[in-house]
Design an enzyme around this catalytic site. Structure first.
Site, mmCIF file in Angstrom:
data_model
loop_
_atom_site.group_PDB
_atom_site.id
_atom_site.type_symbol
_atom_site.label_atom_id
_atom_site.label_comp_id
_atom_site.label_asym_id
_atom_site.label_seq_id
_atom_site.Cartn_x
_atom_site.Cartn_y
_atom_site.Cartn_z
ATOM 1 N N ASP A 14 0.852 -1.191 0.000
ATOM 2 C CA ASP A 14 0.000 0.000 0.000
ATOM 3 C C ASP A 14 0.889 1.243 0.000
ATOM 4 O O ASP A 14 1.961 1.246 0.611
ATOM 5 C CB ASP A 14 -0.922 0.018 1.223
ATOM 6 C CG ASP A 14 -1.940 1.148 1.130
ATOM 7 O OD1 ASP A 14 -2.842 1.084 0.271
ATOM 8 O OD2 ASP A 14 -1.819 2.110 1.906
ATOM 9 N N GLU A 16 0.874 5.532 0.603
ATOM 10 C CA GLU A 16 0.227 6.808 0.941
ATOM 11 C C GLU A 16 0.907 7.876 0.095
ATOM 12 O O GLU A 16 2.108 7.788 -0.189
ATOM 13 C CB GLU A 16 0.343 7.128 2.434
ATOM 14 C CG GLU A 16 -0.317 6.107 3.343
ATOM 15 C CD GLU A 16 -1.767 5.803 2.996
ATOM 16 O OE1 GLU A 16 -2.505 6.727 2.607
ATOM 17 O OE2 GLU A 16 -2.142 4.629 3.092
ATOM 18 N N HIS A 180 -5.570 4.490 6.167
ATOM 19 C CA HIS A 180 -4.768 5.548 5.539
ATOM 20 C C HIS A 180 -3.376 5.713 6.158
ATOM 21 O O HIS A 180 -2.730 6.746 5.965
ATOM 22 C CB HIS A 180 -5.501 6.893 5.500
ATOM 23 C CG HIS A 180 -6.863 6.788 4.870
ATOM 24 N ND1 HIS A 180 -7.039 6.340 3.564
ATOM 25 C CD2 HIS A 180 -8.095 7.034 5.368
ATOM 26 C CE1 HIS A 180 -8.343 6.344 3.300
ATOM 27 N NE2 HIS A 180 -8.997 6.740 4.371
ATOM 28 N N ASP A 185 -3.240 -0.112 6.268
ATOM 29 C CA ASP A 185 -3.990 -0.556 5.086
ATOM 30 C C ASP A 185 -3.472 -1.900 4.570
ATOM 31 O O ASP A 185 -4.250 -2.715 4.061
ATOM 32 C CB ASP A 185 -3.920 0.492 3.966
ATOM 33 C CG ASP A 185 -4.776 1.713 4.280
ATOM 34 O OD1 ASP A 185 -5.650 1.643 5.154
ATOM 35 O OD2 ASP A 185 -4.555 2.764 3.630
HETATM 36 N N1 DCM Z 1 -6.251 9.920 -1.335
HETATM 37 C C1 DCM Z 1 -6.735 11.221 -1.428
HETATM 38 N N2 DCM Z 1 -8.065 11.468 -1.175
HETATM 39 C C2 DCM Z 1 -8.898 10.478 -0.846
HETATM 40 C C3 DCM Z 1 -8.428 9.160 -0.743
HETATM 41 C C4 DCM Z 1 -7.085 8.910 -0.995
HETATM 42 O O1 DCM Z 1 -5.962 12.122 -1.731
HETATM 43 N N3 DCM Z 1 -10.190 10.756 -0.609
HETATM 44 C C5 DCM Z 1 -4.838 9.682 -1.603
HETATM 45 C C6 DCM Z 1 -3.985 9.959 -0.373
HETATM 46 C C7 DCM Z 1 -3.698 8.585 0.162
HETATM 47 C C8 DCM Z 1 -3.675 7.743 -1.090
HETATM 48 O O2 DCM Z 1 -4.660 8.318 -1.940
HETATM 49 O O3 DCM Z 1 -2.457 8.560 0.816
HETATM 50 C C9 DCM Z 1 -3.910 6.277 -0.880
HETATM 51 O O4 DCM Z 1 -5.194 6.056 -0.326
HETATM 52 P P1 DCM Z 1 -5.410 5.025 0.840
HETATM 53 O O5 DCM Z 1 -4.969 5.670 2.132
HETATM 54 O O6 DCM Z 1 -6.855 4.714 0.830
HETATM 55 O O7 DCM Z 1 -4.520 3.860 0.581
HETATM 56 MG MG MG Z 2 -3.377 3.422 2.189
#
Ligand code: DCM
Ligand code: MG
Length: 228
Positions: A14, A16, A180, A185
């Site tokens: 995963d 971020e 997140h 994750d």
């Molecule tokens: N992300 C975002 N806005 C969202 C969901 C995700 O900008 N509503 C981006 C930032 C997260 C990345 O996608 O670090 C990965 O998502 P996740 O944390 O679900 O793995």
């Molecule tokens: Mg994530």
């Protein structure tokens, strides 16, 4: 992939990031849990009882200075920021980080299959952009399994959400922890995988894509290297 692949290691992954694909994001954190197929061949958990993650499991988690501003939303949900990453002395996705990632993968029994939820649309293309920017790559025959279409295909149920947290709640009747954060994750993804491990490993054998076919999310440009 053409011939069925008998993947020996599944590497749950995963990322971020500073934002969504339309923001041309950069990685701010990555986490990988590598699990041998032997540890995934356990009996399916008695849902909704939460299974234990396998005892034998390699982990790599790195925080990265993305050198690009976070969108407010990405900063809010990840709990990461440009200031705190910099204050903590985190470096960009440099040669040492690439080498750590490659060494981590090289230690696993092959062939390996990367596993990410929505990976074909997000994590794999962005990781490829970041690696190419660092003038690196992964072996093109590395497997890539996206659990989102795989689970949807296995379920054959219309009109239900396949967002990772929703799938976790359907299986286990509770919220996932540390959503997140890359490691949180990945743990959620691994526990989701364990609920249907035999079916997903079988699906991966024929349905996994090849890393070499993953298109970068956007062209890596060393010149405007994710300038803040
Ligand atoms: N992300 C975002 N806005 C969202 C969901 C995700 O900008 N509503 C981006 C930032 C997260 C990345 O996608 O670090 C990965 O998502 P996740 O944390 O679900 O793995
Ligand atoms: Mg994530």
């Amino acid at each position: 992939m053409t011939a069925p692949q008998d993947f020996q290691t599944f590497v749950f992954l995963d990322l971020e990031t500073t934002g969504l694909p339309r923001d041309q994001p950069c990685m701010a954190e990555l986490s990988l849990f590598a699990v041998n197929r032997r540890s995934l061949q356990c009996p399916a958990p008695q849902l909704p009882q939460l299974p234990q993650p396998p005892r034998i499991l390699d982990k790599l988690t790195l925080c990265i200075d993305p050198q690009k501003p976070f969108t407010p939303k990405a900063e809010e949900i990840t709990g990461l920021s440009n200031r705190t990453l910099e204050e903590n002395g985190k470096l960009d996705f440099n040669r040492a980080a690439v080498d750590a990632l490659r060494a981590f993968l090289d230690r696993q029994a092959s062939p390996i299959c990367l596993v990410a939820h929505n990976g074909l649309r997000f994590d794999f293309p962005l990781l490829r952009t970041e690696l190419l920017r660092a003038e690196a790559d992964l072996p093109p025959d590395t497997g890539c399994l996206d659990t989102l279409p795989a689970l949807r295909d296995l379920d054959q149920v219309a009109n239900q959400s396949y967002q990772l947290g929703e799938v976790f709640r359907r299986f286990y009747g509770q919220d996932p922890v540390r959503a997140h954060s890359a490691e949180g994750d990945v743990l959620t993804l691994l526990l989701v995988f364990l609920a249907k491990a035999p079916e997903l490993m079988e699906w991966a054998a024929v349905g996994a894509r090849s890393w070499g076919d993953v298109k970068p999310m956007y062209p890596p440009s060393p010149v405007d290297h994710c300038a803040v």
